[in-house]
Design a protein around this motif. Structure first.
Motif, PDB file in Angstrom:
ATOM      1  N   ALA A 149       0.237  -1.091   0.327  1.00 25.72           N
ATOM      2  CA  ALA A 149       0.061   0.229  -0.077  1.00 25.72           C
ATOM      3  C   ALA A 149       0.921   1.186  -0.037  1.00 25.72           C
ATOM      4  O   ALA A 149       1.989   1.558   0.743  1.00 25.72           O
ATOM      5  CB  ALA A 149      -0.458   0.526   1.320  1.00 25.72           C
ATOM      6  N   LEU A 150       0.504   2.358  -0.379  1.00 24.80           N
ATOM      7  CA  LEU A 150       1.130   3.530  -1.176  1.00 24.80           C
ATOM      8  C   LEU A 150       0.759   4.471   0.429  1.00 24.80           C
ATOM      9  O   LEU A 150       1.762   5.004   1.101  1.00 24.80           O
ATOM     10  CB  LEU A 150       0.549   4.147  -2.577  1.00 24.80           C
ATOM     11  CG  LEU A 150       0.893   4.010  -3.673  1.00 24.80           C
ATOM     12  CD1 LEU A 150       0.301   4.991  -4.675  1.00 24.80           C
ATOM     13  CD2 LEU A 150       2.828   3.652  -3.401  1.00 24.80           C
ATOM     14  N   HIS A 151      -0.468   4.360   0.991  1.00 25.78           N
ATOM     15  CA  HIS A 151      -0.740   4.665   2.143  1.00 25.78           C
ATOM     16  C   HIS A 151      -0.920   3.231   3.230  1.00 25.78           C
ATOM     17  O   HIS A 151      -2.565   3.486   3.867  1.00 25.78           O
ATOM     18  CB  HIS A 151      -2.270   5.436   1.762  1.00 25.78           C
ATOM     19  CG  HIS A 151      -1.551   6.813   0.515  1.00 25.78           C
ATOM     20  ND1 HIS A 151      -1.173   8.032   1.163  1.00 25.78           N
ATOM     21  CD2 HIS A 151      -2.283   6.755  -0.083  1.00 25.78           C
ATOM     22  CE1 HIS A 151      -0.957   8.345  -0.074  1.00 25.78           C
ATOM     23  NE2 HIS A 151      -1.783   7.641  -1.291  1.00 25.78           N
ATOM     24  N   PRO A 152      -0.285   3.172   3.580  1.00 32.87           N
ATOM     25  CA  PRO A 152      -0.245   2.020   4.475  1.00 32.87           C
ATOM     26  C   PRO A 152      -0.591   2.380   6.057  1.00 32.87           C
ATOM     27  O   PRO A 152      -2.064   1.261   6.410  1.00 32.87           O
ATOM     28  CB  PRO A 152       0.920   1.494   5.471  1.00 32.87           C
ATOM     29  CG  PRO A 152       2.006   2.714   4.890  1.00 32.87           C
ATOM     30  CD  PRO A 152       1.581   3.029   3.843  1.00 32.87           C
ATOM     31  N   LEU A 153      -1.066   3.360   6.719  1.00 32.15           N
ATOM     32  CA  LEU A 153      -1.209   3.519   7.969  1.00 32.15           C
ATOM     33  C   LEU A 153      -2.865   4.112   7.724  1.00 32.15           C
ATOM     34  O   LEU A 153      -3.386   3.232   8.369  1.00 32.15           O
ATOM     35  CB  LEU A 153      -1.084   5.190   8.438  1.00 32.15           C
ATOM     36  CG  LEU A 153      -1.399   5.710   9.803  1.00 32.15           C
ATOM     37  CD1 LEU A 153      -1.386   4.406  10.482  1.00 32.15           C
ATOM     38  CD2 LEU A 153      -1.054   6.496  10.229  1.00 32.15           C
ATOM     39  N   ALA A 197      -4.378  -2.010  17.117  1.00 32.10           N
ATOM     40  CA  ALA A 197      -3.444  -3.645  16.457  1.00 32.10           C
ATOM     41  C   ALA A 197      -3.009  -4.784  15.026  1.00 32.10           C
ATOM     42  O   ALA A 197      -2.272  -4.896  14.843  1.00 32.10           O
ATOM     43  CB  ALA A 197      -4.239  -4.904  17.202  1.00 32.10           C
ATOM     44  N   THR A 198      -4.320  -4.019  14.533  1.00 31.27           N
ATOM     45  CA  THR A 198      -4.241  -3.615  12.772  1.00 31.27           C
ATOM     46  C   THR A 198      -2.840  -3.381  12.052  1.00 31.27           C
ATOM     47  O   THR A 198      -2.095  -3.546  11.319  1.00 31.27           O
ATOM     48  CB  THR A 198      -5.836  -3.463  12.303  1.00 31.27           C
ATOM     49  OG1 THR A 198      -6.756  -4.698  12.746  1.00 31.27           O
ATOM     50  CG2 THR A 198      -5.359  -4.250  10.472  1.00 31.27           C
ATOM     51  N   VAL A 199      -2.856  -1.823  12.812  1.00 30.29           N
ATOM     52  CA  VAL A 199      -2.157  -0.787  12.213  1.00 30.29           C
ATOM     53  C   VAL A 199      -0.609  -1.679  12.365  1.00 30.29           C
ATOM     54  O   VAL A 199       0.598  -2.086  11.757  1.00 30.29           O
ATOM     55  CB  VAL A 199      -1.898   0.557  12.546  1.00 30.29           C
ATOM     56  CG1 VAL A 199      -1.040   1.080  12.351  1.00 30.29           C
ATOM     57  CG2 VAL A 199      -3.120   0.690  11.781  1.00 30.29           C
ATOM     58  N   GLY A 202      -0.305  -4.896  10.891  1.00 36.93           N
ATOM     59  CA  GLY A 202       0.396  -5.045   9.594  1.00 36.93           C
ATOM     60  C   GLY A 202       1.380  -4.600   8.811  1.00 36.93           C
ATOM     61  O   GLY A 202       2.234  -4.840   7.863  1.00 36.93           O
ATOM     62  N   TRP A 203       2.121  -3.544   9.448  1.00 38.89           N
ATOM     63  CA  TRP A 203       2.840  -1.914   8.804  1.00 38.89           C
ATOM     64  C   TRP A 203       4.415  -3.219   8.183  1.00 38.89           C
ATOM     65  O   TRP A 203       4.419  -2.857   7.734  1.00 38.89           O
ATOM     66  CB  TRP A 203       3.202  -1.947  10.225  1.00 38.89           C
ATOM     67  CG  TRP A 203       3.688  -0.642  10.033  1.00 38.89           C
ATOM     68  CD1 TRP A 203       5.400   0.402   9.151  1.00 38.89           C
ATOM     69  CD2 TRP A 203       3.230   1.007   9.751  1.00 38.89           C
ATOM     70  NE1 TRP A 203       5.513   1.111   8.784  1.00 38.89           N
ATOM     71  CE2 TRP A 203       4.791   1.813   8.844  1.00 38.89           C
ATOM     72  CE3 TRP A 203       1.886   1.533   9.149  1.00 38.89           C
ATOM     73  CZ2 TRP A 203       4.687   3.198   8.416  1.00 38.89           C
ATOM     74  CZ3 TRP A 203       1.671   2.551   8.602  1.00 38.89           C
ATOM     75  CH2 TRP A 203       2.961   3.171   8.954  1.00 38.89           C
TER      76      TRP A 203
END
Length: 209
Positions: A149-153, A197-199, A202-203
């Motif tokens: 993703a270009l915008h992961p957050l 938690a997902t952020v 998954g980062w």
């Protein structure tokens, strides 16, 4: 220049074909068909009675269930769209009406629960949502890892919100139709925890390097 040509030729021999991701609608359906059963299996860790849909207030509870499920599906769709450059996801204005409706319905449920005895097993709502969200979260991160993703957050936060909505949907199937104030706070706390938690988890897998 000759060394550049050799380098390009070497890369051409080593690089593999790029695997095209599924169409977004197919990805969403595939995620739902894999994530929800896994989340349902995780719910078996808890001793809970299925929701009694004959109780007063069941119609309002069913309305809330439909709202969170639809919102979760849209959020997962948006996360998958955000993970591919050039795709235009829905703006957050689309999410405002169902979220506000859910908050309003929850407020009405809180009013119905006034003066009722608190169910002793309802303190597990937070743990229940975290448990059922764990496999759904992992599957969502796995799907996003295929495209990065270009915008992961933003992408991960959107996916986390979708997972939280699905966890709340599963909770609605084994929760009293009335909502007590402690329940509501635990639900909101679980939603925020799942998004965070997902952020965090998954980062590493979603950021383009």
């Amino acid at each position: 220049m000759g060394s550049h040509d050799l380098f390009i030729e070497k890369l051409s021999r080593e690089i593999g074909p790029v695997r095209r991701p599924w169409p977004n609608g197919k990805r969403v359906i595939a995620w739902l068909l894999t994530a929800l059963p896994c989340g349902g299996a995780s719910s078996l860790l808890f001793q809970r009675v299925l929701t009694d849909w004959t109780q007063p207030g069941a119609l309002l509870a069913a309305f809330q269930l439909l709202l969170v499920f639809a919102t979760g599906t849209l959020a997962i769709r948006n996360a998958f769209l955000l993970s591919i450059a050039g795709r235009k996801p829905l703006s957050w204005r689309w999410f405002a009406p169902p979220i506000l409706l859910w908050l309003g319905a929850s407020t009405l449920s809180l009013g119905q629960a006034q003066g009722q005895i608190h169910h002793p097993d309802e303190v597990n709502c937070y743990a229940f949502m975290l448990a059922v969200s764990a496999p759904m979260m992992a599957i969502a991160i796995g799907y996003l890892r295929l495209t990065r993703a270009l915008h992961p957050l933003r992408t991960l936060a959107t996916a986390g919100f979708g997972v939280a909505c699905m966890a709340l949907s599963l909770l609605s199937l084994c929760h009293p139709v009335e909502v007590h104030p402690l329940d509501f706070l635990l639900h909101l706390a679980a939603v925020m925890t799942i998004i965070g938690a997902t952020v965090l988890l998954g980062w590493k897998w979603v950021v383009i390097r």
